[in-house]
Motif scaffolding. Structure first.
Motif, PDB file in Angstrom:
ATOM      1  N   LEU A 825      33.867  65.528  67.443  1.00  0.00           N
ATOM      2  CA  LEU A 825      33.635  65.455  68.885  1.00  0.00           C
ATOM      3  C   LEU A 825      32.212  65.010  69.197  1.00  0.00           C
ATOM      4  O   LEU A 825      31.981  64.181  70.095  1.00  0.00           O
ATOM      5  CB  LEU A 825      33.897  66.831  69.512  1.00  0.00           C
ATOM      6  N   GLN A 826      31.259  65.533  68.454  1.00  0.00           N
ATOM      7  CA  GLN A 826      29.865  65.151  68.687  1.00  0.00           C
ATOM      8  C   GLN A 826      29.651  63.676  68.379  1.00  0.00           C
ATOM      9  O   GLN A 826      28.959  62.972  69.136  1.00  0.00           O
ATOM     10  CB  GLN A 826      28.946  66.029  67.843  1.00  0.00           C
ATOM     11  N   ASN A 827      30.228  63.191  67.306  1.00  0.00           N
ATOM     12  CA  ASN A 827      30.091  61.771  66.964  1.00  0.00           C
ATOM     13  C   ASN A 827      30.699  60.890  68.050  1.00  0.00           C
ATOM     14  O   ASN A 827      30.185  59.800  68.350  1.00  0.00           O
ATOM     15  CB  ASN A 827      30.754  61.494  65.621  1.00  0.00           C
ATOM     16  N   TRP A 828      31.810  61.333  68.631  1.00  0.00           N
ATOM     17  CA  TRP A 828      32.456  60.525  69.667  1.00  0.00           C
ATOM     18  C   TRP A 828      31.598  60.462  70.932  1.00  0.00           C
ATOM     19  O   TRP A 828      31.298  59.393  71.462  1.00  0.00           O
ATOM     20  CB  TRP A 828      33.836  61.087  69.976  1.00  0.00           C
ATOM     21  N   TYR A 829      31.178  61.633  71.435  1.00  0.00           N
ATOM     22  CA  TYR A 829      30.457  61.653  72.702  1.00  0.00           C
ATOM     23  C   TYR A 829      29.009  61.196  72.559  1.00  0.00           C
ATOM     24  O   TYR A 829      28.338  60.968  73.580  1.00  0.00           O
ATOM     25  CB  TYR A 829      30.512  63.047  73.315  1.00  0.00           C
ATOM     26  N   ASN A 830      28.485  61.075  71.348  1.00  0.00           N
ATOM     27  CA  ASN A 830      27.159  60.488  71.177  1.00  0.00           C
ATOM     28  C   ASN A 830      27.146  58.997  71.501  1.00  0.00           C
ATOM     29  O   ASN A 830      26.069  58.400  71.629  1.00  0.00           O
ATOM     30  CB  ASN A 830      26.662  60.723  69.758  1.00  0.00           C
ATOM     31  N   CYS A 831      28.316  58.389  71.624  1.00  0.00           N
ATOM     32  CA  CYS A 831      28.414  56.973  71.988  1.00  0.00           C
ATOM     33  C   CYS A 831      28.323  56.766  73.504  1.00  0.00           C
ATOM     34  O   CYS A 831      28.420  55.625  73.958  1.00  0.00           O
ATOM     35  CB  CYS A 831      29.731  56.380  71.471  1.00  0.00           C
ATOM     36  N   PHE A 832      28.179  57.842  74.275  1.00  0.00           N
ATOM     37  CA  PHE A 832      28.164  57.724  75.731  1.00  0.00           C
ATOM     38  C   PHE A 832      26.898  58.387  76.277  1.00  0.00           C
ATOM     39  O   PHE A 832      26.325  59.283  75.646  1.00  0.00           O
ATOM     40  CB  PHE A 832      29.395  58.402  76.346  1.00  0.00           C
TER      41      PHE A 832
END
Length: 1441
Positions: A825-832
Motif C-alpha cells: 500500500l505504501q509503495n502504491w500511494y507513494n506514486c501520488f
C-alpha cells in the motif's frame, strides 16, 4: 547380460582377479576402483585396500562415491550397502551402468586397443565429464558416509547398542513417566488453585451476605426505637393537656356557682317587694322604714356577708392550702416522672448515638469489605486480561511464524521449480545431443530455451512418433504447448527483424523516418480514441481520505471525530455491504420503496448475495463497485463553476474563530479537554466529502479503487499508448526519444493515513481489555480506564466485549495479514501527491497512533486541513487560469480583426508561386492513414505463424529421423531362429555324451560332431545373411521414401508465404509514405501501381534452383517487370515482354513522382524502404539455402549411420558366431557336456545385440515418488498432519474440537478448503462433549476418498485379521477392501510407489497400543460408518460438499 559383463571384465579389461561372482568379488569395492583406474577415472587407486574388513570397505566406497557421481551413475548409500551385503543383481546392474558410461568416455574400440597395446585413443570422448563443486560434493560425501556407516556398523557398536538397549528403553520409559507425573502435578496444582479461588470467592460472598443481614436487622431495630420514642412523646403531651383542661373547668364552675347565687338573692328581693302593697305616705314611711330596715338588713347582711366572706375566705384558703398540698404532691410525682422520662430520654439518646456509631462502623466495614472484594475481582480480571494478552501474543507469534514458513515454503517451491527447470533443461540438452548425434549444442536450441526460461514459461518437450505417419502425429500434437510455440515464433521474428540469433547473417537496417510517421499517426489517433473513453462520473468533493491501520488502532474513533468536525460521510465497507443486502432483500420481498429501484444496486447486491450464499469470498471488484456507487448516491455531480460558487459563498458566510496551536498549550501543561475542544473548531467552511475507514487493505484493492475513481495506472505499468507504440516498434522503430517520467498526480482517494502502532500488543490490549456496564451504559478498559472499586457490584456486573464480538477473535490473524500488505500500500500511494504551489502533501502519511486519542486526532486533523487548503487553492488557481485564458482569447481575436482591416487597406498582395504552401494533414486523412497502418501491421504479424511453422518443421524432421533410428535399432534387435538351432544342438549333444561317453573319445566321432558344428555354423550364417538383406531393404525403403524432399517442398511453400508478406508490406508502406508526404505538399494522392504477376514455385529436383527462381520472381514483381513467358510454338522458346515500353512507363512514373513529390525526407524514406526490402529478400535467400543444405546433410548422415549399423551388426554377429563355434569345438575335444547356464549366457550374446546399446543407453530408474492429487492427502502430508494432531492430544486420546477445527483449517494443505466454522460444523458428527477421538479423525483423513466397507467386506476383513490383537507385519500384509482405490498408477522409468503399504502403516501407527499391538474390534468399530465414502460421512453436515 551377466556373461557379457564377465567377458568384458575378464577378457577386455583384464582385472587383477578373475571375476566369478559379481556379489562376492565386488563386495569390498576394490575391483570397482581397479576398473575405473584402467579407464583413467580413479586416479587415487593406490589408496584402495583389497581386504574384506569393514574399515577397508568403508574407505573404498568413500573413494568410489565422487567418481560415480562424476560419471552420472546413480549411486547412493543404499546401493553401496546392498553391494557390501552381496545382494543379488545390484553389483551387476551397477557394472552395467558403469560399462555404458565408460564406453561413452572411451569407445569400445579404444578398450580393445588398450587391451592389445595398453594405450587409449587420443580422440576426445563423446561424453564430457562435469567438474564437481567442492563444497557441495564434500557435504554430499559426508552424508553418504554417515548413512553408510549407520547401515554397516562395527560389531562392537552393535553389541554395545544391544547391551545398552534395555537401559535406553528404561530411561525413555522413566522420562515418559516423569513427564506424565509432572503433567499430573501441574493439573492437580491448577485444580487446587481453582478450588482455593472458589473457596475465597464463597467466603467473600458469605461475608457479604452476613453484613447485609446485620445491617438490615440494625435498621429494623432503629425503626422500632423511633416508633417507641414517638409514642412516649405523644403520651406526655396528652397528659399535660388533660391537667390544664381540668384546672380550667374547675375555675369556670366556681365562677358560675357564685353568679347563680347572686342572681337568686336579687330575684328573692324583688319578689318580696312586689307582694306588700301600701300607701304613698305610708309607702314613703314604710319605704323609709323599709329602707332603714333594708339598710340595717344590708348592714347586717354585709356584716354577715363579710363574715361569710371571711369564713369563705378562710375556707377557701384552707381548701387552697389543701389543694396546694395535694398539688405539690402531684407535682413531685410529675417531676419524678419528668425526671424519669428525662433520664430515659438520655439513655435512649445515648443508646441511639451508640447504635448510630456501631451502624456507621459496620457500614464503613462493609464498604471496606466490598472495596476489598471489588479490588480482588478487579485484580483477577486484570490477571485474566494479562493471560489473555499473552495467549494472543503467542497466537500472534505463531501466525508470524506461519507466515514466515509460508514465505519460506513459497521460496522453496520457487527454488524447487527452478531446480526442476534446470534438470529439465539438462534432459532437453541430453535429448538434443542424442537426437543430433553430436556433442555440440545448437545455438538456436539454446536461444529458445533461454527465452522460455527468462519469461518463466514451460519448456517444450521432445516428441517421439510411434508410427510412420508423421502428419497424423503432428495433428495430435499440434495443440500442445501452443502458447510457448507462438512465443518462440515472436522471438524468432524479432531476431529476423533485428538481425540477431539465427538471422545474424546480415546487418539489419531500420527506417526511422517511417517509424516516426507511424508513431505520429498512433499518437494522434490515440488521443481521439482516448477521449471517447467512458466517463467515470465521480462527483468532486474537496475532502477525500482513507484511514487504515491495525485492528483497534483507533480508526473508528478518529473517523467519528472527523465526521463530527467536518460533517463528512463515513464509508465503512461492512456498513455499505449490509445496506446493499437490505436493499436487495426489500426488492426481492416486494416491499414498497419511496424511490425508483436502482438497477445497478440490484445487480451488485445480487452478485454479492450469491457469493455469500455459496460461502465464497466477495471479490475486491464488487467491494469497490459498492463504494463507488455509495459515493455517487451521496454526492451530486457539479460543474466547476458550481463548485467555485459554492466554495465562494461558504467562505464569505463563515466566521473565523481563533484556534490555538499545540505550542500554546505546552506552556502550562496540556489540558487535554481544552486541547480537544480547541481542535474541534472548524475553520474550513468548504469541507464536504467522504472518508474510507479500514479500506483499502491490499495493493490490488488500492490499484483497483484508483482505477474506478480516476482511471490512473501505476507508473511501473505501460500506458495503453506506450503499449501500442511498443507493438508498432516491433515492425519499424522510431527515433530514440527520452521518456519523460510521469509526474505524481493526485490520487482519487486523496490522503491515505496509516495509523502506525509500535507493536501489535497495544492493539491486543485495547481489544481484549474492554468492559461494558449495561446498567449505566458505561465503557471501561482494564488497562487505561479501569472501573472504580467503590461502586459495588460494578465489577461483577461489567461484561467483556471481547466475548461478545466474535470478529475480535481474529485480531491476530487480521493484523498479521495486514502487516504483510502495508508495504505494498505504501509503495502504491507513494506514486501520488497533492500539490498547490510549494505546498506538497504526500498521499501516504504515517501517524503514530500509540499516543492518546486527542494528540492522534490533532496530527490526523492537521494532515486533512493541509489537504483541504490545497484543494481550495487549486480551485482558486483554476478559476484564475480560466479567466486569464478568456482574456488571452479576446486579445488574440482583437488582433486578428485588426490584421484583417489592415489587409483590406492594402492595394497589392505578394504571393510566392515558386513553392506550394505546406498543408497540415486533416484529421480524416490521419484517421485513414492510421487504419491503413493497422492493416499493414496485422498482415505483417502473420509472419509469426510462418516462423512457428519453420520451428515445428525443424523439430519434426529431427524427431522423425530419431524415430527412424530407434525403429531401425528395434528391427536389428528382433529375435530370430538362432536360439532354436543352438538350443537343439546343445540338447542333442548333451544327450549323446550322456548315452555314449566312450564314443566321444574316438576321433571319428569327434570329426562327425565337428561336421555337425560346421552345419550349424552354415545355418546360422544363412540366418545372419538373411537378416542383413532385410536391413538393407528397410534402409532402401527409408531412403526412397522422399521424406526430406517433401519437407523441403513444404519449406519452400512457407518461404513463398513469407516473401508475399514482405512484398505486401513494402508496397503498402511506400503507399502510406507517398500519401502522407504528398498531402504535406498539397498534391493529389496517387496509388502505387499494383504488382505484376503472382509468385509461383517451379517444379524440379534441385531445390536451390527453385529457390533462386522464387527470389528472382519476387524482385521482378517488386521492380514492376512482367514475367518472361516461354513460347513453345516457336524456336527460340522465349518471348520477352515489352520491356522497353514497361521500362518507359516506369521511368515516366518515377519522373512524375520526382516532379510532384519534392520532399527530400519522404523520398529518402521510400528509397530506404526499398533497400530494406531487398536486403531482407537477400537474407531470406541465404538463410533458406543454409537450411535446405542442413536438411540434406541430416538425411545423408542418417543414411550413412544406417549403413554403418548394418555393417557393425553383421560383423558382431559373425564374431559372436565364431566364439560360440570355438566353444562347442572345445567341449567336443574334451568330451564334456555343454553346461546349460553357460550355453544360455552365450545365446544371450548372440541374440540380444547389446553391443549397440551405447547409442541409446538404458536410463536408471528414478526413485519412487507419489503423484500429487488435489482430492486426497499425500503420505508426507498425512505424516505431518497426524504428528500435529498427536501433539495437542491429551492422555485420553481426545482433542478439543475448537483446537482441532483451527488446526485442520490451517493444515489441510488445500486438499479441503474449509474455514474453522465449517470444520466445527462438520466435526459435530464426531463430537463427544466438546472433544473428538484423535484415532477416529485420523482414520477418516487417511481413508478420505476411499469407499466405506460394506457389511460383507467388513466381515471378510475381520476374518482375515484373525484375532483380537495383531502386530504390524500381519496388519500390513492383510489385504483390505480399499487396496484398489488407494493404488497409484505406475510411471515410466520410475520405481513403483506403493501407497497402500504406507496407508496401512499409518493406520497401524494411529491405532497401536504401548505394546505395538492393534485392537481389531475397536479399529473395526471406527470403520463401520454410513455413507458411500469416508468424506461423505465426515462432511454430511455441510451441504456444499
Amino acid at each position: 547380460m551377466s556373461q557379457l559383463l564377465m567377458v568384458w571384465l575378464n577378457d577386455e579389461v583384464q582385472l587383477s582377479k578373475k571375476v566369478i561372482s559379481f556379489e562376492q568379488d565386488f563386495s569390498n569395492g576394490y575391483l570397482f576402483g581397479e576398473l575405473l583406474s584402467k579407464f583413467n577415472q580413479q586416479l587415487n587407486f593406490e589408496e584402495f585396500s583389497n581386504k574384506d574388513v569393514r574399515e577397508a570397505k568403508m574407505k573404498n566406497f568413500q573413494l568410489l562415491e565422487p567418481t560415480f557421481k562424476t560419471l552420472r551413475i546413480q549411486f547412493n548409500f543404499q546401493i553401496a550397502d546392498q553391494v557390501i551385503k552381496g545382494k543379488k543383481g545390484v553389483a551387476m546392474q551397477l557394472l552395467y551402468q558403469l560399462q555404458m558410461q565408460l564406453q561413452k568416455v572411451n569407445d569400445p574400440h579404444d578398450v580393445m586397443m588398450h587391451a592389445k597395446t595398453g594405450k587409449y585413443n587420443v580422440i576426445q570422448p563423446l561424453m564430457v565429464i562435469k567438474q564437481p563443486k567442492e563444497q557441495f560434493d564434500k557435504m554430499e560425501q559426508d552424508f553418504f558416509m554417515q548413512n553408510l556407516n549407520e547401515r554397516n556398523k562395527a560389531q562392537k557398536s552393535v553389541n554395545l547398542e544391544k547391551h545398552l538397549g534395555k537401559f535406553t528403553t528404561f530411561a525413555i520409559q522413566q522420562a515418559e513417566k516423569e513427564r506424565r507425573l509432572k503433567i499430573k502435578e501441574e493439573t492437580e496444582e491448577r485444580n487446587l488453585k481453582e478450588e482455593m479461588r472458589k473457596i475465597q470467592l464463597n467466603k467473600l460472598q458469605r461475608n457479604m451476605a452476613f453484613m447485609e443481614d446485620w445491617n438490615q436487622k440494625g435498621i429494623e431495630n432503629w425503626k422500632k426505637n423511633q416508633q417507641i420514642r414517638h409514642k412516649n412523646k405523644v403520651n406526655d403531651d396528652k397528659f399535660k393537656s388533660t391537667i390544664l383542661k381540668m384546672t380550667e373547668e374547675r375555675l369556670v364552675q366556681t365562677q358560675q356557682f357564685l353568679k347563680n347565687e347572686m342572681e337568686e338573692q336579687i330575684e328573692q328581693f324583688e319578689k318580696r317587694q312586689g307582694e306588700e302593697p301600701v300607701s304613698l305616705g305610708l309607702r314613703n314611711k314604710m319605704m323609709n322604714e323599709f329602707l332603714r330596715k333594708e339598710r340595717d338588713k344590708r348592714r347586717r347582711k354585709m356584716i354577715v356577708d363579710q363574715e361569710k366572706q371571711t369564713d369563705e375566705l378562710q375556707r377557701r384558703e384552707y381548701s387552697v392550702v389543701e389543694k396546694l398540698k395535694q398539688q405539690s404532691k402531684q407535682e413531685k410525682e410529675i417531676m419524678y416522672e419528668i425526671w424519669r422520662a428525662f433520664q430515659c430520654r438520655q439513655v435512649i439518646c445515648e443508646n441511639r448515638i451508640l447504635r448510630d456509631e456501631n451502624y456507621k462502623n459496620k457500614q464503613e466495614l462493609n464498604v471496606i469489605n466490598q472495596k476489598f472484594k471489588e479490588e480482588e475481582m478487579l485484580r483477577a480480571l486484570q490477571q485474566e486480561f494479562s493471560e489473555e494478552v499473552e495467549l494472543q501474543q503467542k497466537r500472534q507469534l505463531e501466525i508470524n511464524v506461519e507466515y514466515k514458513l509460508h514465505t519460506r515454503q513459497q521460496n522453496y517451491q520457487k527454488c524447487r521449480k527452478l531446480v526442476e527447470i534446470l534438470f529439465e533443461i539438462e534432459e532437453q540438452v541430453y535429448e538434443h545431443l542424442q537426437n543430433h548425434d553430436s556433442n555440440q549444442i545448437n545455438e538456436q536450441f539454446t536461444r529458445e530455451n533461454n527465452h522460455l526460461f527468462e519469461y518463466g514459461m514451460d519448456l517444450i518437450p521432445y516428441k517421439r512418433f510411434s508410427t510412420y505417419d508423421p502428419i497424423k502425429e503432428m495433428k495430435k500434437q499440434e495443440t500442445l504447448n501452443y502458447k510457448q510455440k507462438i512465443f518462440l515464433a515472436q522471438m524468432e521474428m524479432q531476431d529476423y527483424l533485428q538481425g540477431t540469433g539465427a538471422w545474424n547473417i546480415y546487418q539489419a537496417q531500420n527506417n526511422y523516418t517511417f517509424g516516426n510517421l507511424v508513431r505520429y499517426l498512433i499518437e494522434s489517433q490515440f488521443e481521439i480514441t482516448n477521449t471517447e473513453h467512458q466517463e467515470l462520473n465521480i462527483p468532486y468533493v474537496p475532502f477525500r481520505g482513507s484511514l487504515i491501520g491495525f485492528s483497534f488502532s483507533g480508526k473508528k474513533t478518529l473517523s467519528e471525530l472527523l465526521s463530527k468536525k467536518y460533517g463528512i460521510t463515513l464509508l465503512c465497507v461492512d456498513v455499505i455491504i449490509n445496506e446493499l443486502l437490505q436493499y436487495i432483500s426489500k426488492y426481492q420481498e416486494g416491499q414498497e420503496h419511496s424511490q425508483v429501484w436502482d438497477q445497478q444496486q440490484i445487480e451488485l447486491g445480487q452478485s454479492i448475495s450469491n457469493y455469500l450464499f455459496q460461502g465464497e469470498n466477495i471479490p475486491d471488484e464488487l467491494y469497490i463497485k459498492a463504494i463507488v456507487q455509495k459515493i455517487k448516491r451521496s454526492f451530486s455531480i457539479q460543474t466547476f463553476e458550481e463548485i467555485y460558487e459554492e466554495q465562494k459563498v461558504k467562505s464569505q458566510n463563515h466566521n473565523q474563530r481563533p484556534i490555538k496551536n499545540i505550542d500554546d498549550f505546552n506552556d502550562d501543561g496540556i489540558n487535554w479537554e481544552d486541547f480537544h475542544r480547541n481542535n474541534m473548531i472548524n475553520n474550513k467552511p468548504y469541507c464536504k466529502g467522504w472518508l474510507l475507514v479500514g479500506f483499502p487493505q491490499t495493493y490490488d484493492q488500492a490499484k483497483l479503487l484508483e482505477k474506478y475513481l480516476t482511471n490512473i495506472q501505476p507508473q511501473d505499468e505501460p500506458t495503453p499508448l506506450e503499449a501500442r507504440l511498443q507493438e508498432a516498434a516491433k515492425i519499424v522503430k522510431p527515433n530514440e526519444y527520452r521518456i519523460v517520467p510521469r509526474t505524481k498526480q493526485e490520487s482519487g482517494v486523496g490522503i491515505c493515513v496509516y495509523l502506525e502502532m509500535p507493536s501489535n500488543e497495544m492493539c491486543l490490549r485495547r481489544a481484549i481489555g474492554r468492559r461494558y456496564d449495561n446498567h449505566n451504559h458505561s465503557l471501561y478498559h482494564l488497562d487505561t480506564n479501569p472501573p472504580p472499586v467503590d461502586n459495588a457490584p460494578l465489577i461483577e456486573r461489567i461484561k467483556s466485549l471481547y466475548e461478545v464480538d466474535n470478529l475480535q477473535q481474529q485480531i491476530s490473524d487480521k493484523n498479521s495479514y495486514f502487516m504483510t500488505q502495508i508495504q505494498g500500500l505504501q509503495n502504491w500511494y507513494n506514486c501520488f501527491e497533492s500539490k498547490s504551489g510549494e505546498n506538497i502533501q504526500n498521499a501516504f502519511v504515517n501517524v503514530d497512533a500509540s499516543n492518546n486519542y486527542e494528540r492522534v486526532f490533532y496530527d490526523v486533523d492537521q494532515i486533512f486541513q493541509n489537504f483541504l487548503q490545497i484543494q481550495i487553492n487549486n480551485i482558486q488557481q483554476k478559476f484564475e487560469d480560466q479567466q486569464n485564458k478568456i482574456l488571452e482569447q479576446e486579445q488574440s481575436l482583437k488582433q486578428q480583426l485588426e490584421l484583417e482591416e489592415q489587409d483590406k487597406k492594402c492595394q497589392f498582395k505578394q504571393v510566392t508561386l515558386d513553392t506550394l504552401p505546406v498543408k497540415q494533414p486533416s484529421q480524416t486523412l490521419l484517421k485513414y492513414l492510421h487504419s491503413f497502418w493497422n492493416v499493414i501491421e496485422n498482415k505483417y504479424m502473420s509472419l509469426q505463424i510462418i516462423f512457428k511453422g519453420f520451428r515445428e518443421q525443424r523439430e519434426f524432421i529431427t524427431n522423425y529421423q530419431m524415430d527412424i533410428q530407434r525403429k531401425f535399432i528395434d528391427l536389428i534387435n528382433t529375435p530370430d531362429e538362432k536360439f532354436f538351432f543352438i538350443r537343439n544342438f546343445q540338447e542333442q549333444y548333451n544327450e549323446f555324451v550322456l548315452e555314449n561317453p566312450d564314443l566321444c573319445e574316438e576321433e571319428v566321432c569327434k570329426e562327425e560332431l565337428h561336421q555337425r558344428v560346421d552345419d550349424l555354423y552354415d545355418q546360422l550364417i544363412d540366418i545372419i545373411d538373411q537378416k542383413r538383406d532385410d536391413l538393407i531393404i528397410e534402409k532402401t525403403q527409408i531412403q526412397t521414401s522422399q521424406f526430406i524432399e517433401n519437407e523441403i517442398d513444404l519449406y519452400l511453400q512457407q518461404l513463398k508465404q513469407m516473401l508475399v508478406v514482405e512484398l505486401d508490406r513494402v508496397t503498402n508502406s511506400i503507399q502510406l509514405l507517398n500519401d502522407y508526404y504528398g498531402t504535406l505538399e498539397g498534391i493529389e494522392l496517387q496509388e502505387i501501381q499494383p504488382s505484376v504477376g503472382e509468385l509461383q514455385i517451379i517444379d524440379g529436383d534441385d531445390p536451390q534452383i527453385r529457390l533462386d527462381k522464387l527470389i528472382a520472381d519476387v524482385l521482378r514483381i517488386f521492380a514492376g517487370e512482367e514475367e518472361i513467358i516461354e513460347d513453345k510454338t516457336k524456336k527460340g522458346g522465349k518471348q520477352p515482354a515489352k520491356k522497353e515500353e514497361k521500362k518507359g512507363k516506369k521511368g515516366k512514373e518515377e519522373e512524375i513522382i520526382k516532379k510532384e513529390l519534392q520532399n527530400t525526407e519522404g523520398i529518402n524514406a521510400i528509397n530506404l524502404e526499398k533497400q530494406i526490402f531487398k536486403e531482407r529478400v537477400d537474407v531470406i535467400r541465404r538463410y533458406a539455402s543454409q537450411t535446405i543444405r542442413q536438411y540434406k546433410q541430416s538425411a545423408d548422415l542418417l543414411y550413412t549411420k544406417l549403413d554403418e549399423w548394418i555393417h557393425y551388426t553383421y560383423l558382431t554377429e559373425i564374431k559372436a558366431l565364431d566364439a560360440i563355434s570355438n566353444l562347442f569345438r572345445g567341449f567336443i575335444e574334451r568330451g564334456e557336456r555343454i553346461q546349460k547356464e553357460l550355453q544360455l549366457q552365450f545365446v544371450d550374446v548372440i541374440i540380444s545385440h547389446e553391443v549397440l546399446n551405447f547409442l541409446t543407453p538404458i536410463p536408471p530408474p528414478l526413485a519412487a515418488r507419489e503423484p500429487i492429487s488435489k482430492d486426497r492427502f499425500s503420505i508426507s502430508q498425512l505424516y505431518y498432519l497426524i504428528e500435529d494432531l498427536r501433539a495437542i492430544t491429551n492422555t485420553h486420546l481426545l482433542i478439543d474440537i475448537k483446537q482441532l477445527a483451527l488446526l485442520l483449517a490451517r493444515s489441510s494443505y488445500e486438499v479441503i478448503k474449509l474455514t474453522p466454522a465449517q470444520w466445527m460444523k462438520a466435526l459435530k458428527v464426531l463430537d463427544q462433549n466438546g472433544y473428538v477421538n484423535v484415532r477416529q479423525i485420523c482414520t477418516y483423513l487417511i481413508l478420505l476418498q476411499s469407499p466405506t466397507p460394506k457389511e460383507e467386506e467388513l466381515s471378510i476383513y475381520q476374518t482375515q485379521l484373525n484375532g483380537l490383537l495383531i502386530n504390524k507385519d500381519n496388519f500390513v500384509n492383510t489385504p483390505a477392501w480399499f487396496d484398489e482405490f488407494e493404488k497409484v498408477s505406475e510411471e515410466e522409468n520410475t520405481n513403483y510407489f506403493d501407497r497402500i503399504i504406507y496407508i496401512k502403516e499409518l493406520l497401524f501407527f494411529v491405532h497401536k497400543d504401548e505394546n505395538d499391538q492393534l485392537a481389531t474390534k475397536y479399529y473395526l468399530d471406527i470403520l463401520n460408518v454410513k455413507g458411500d465414502r469416508f468424506i461423505d460421512f465426515l462432511f454430511q453436515n455441510l451441504q456444499e460438499l
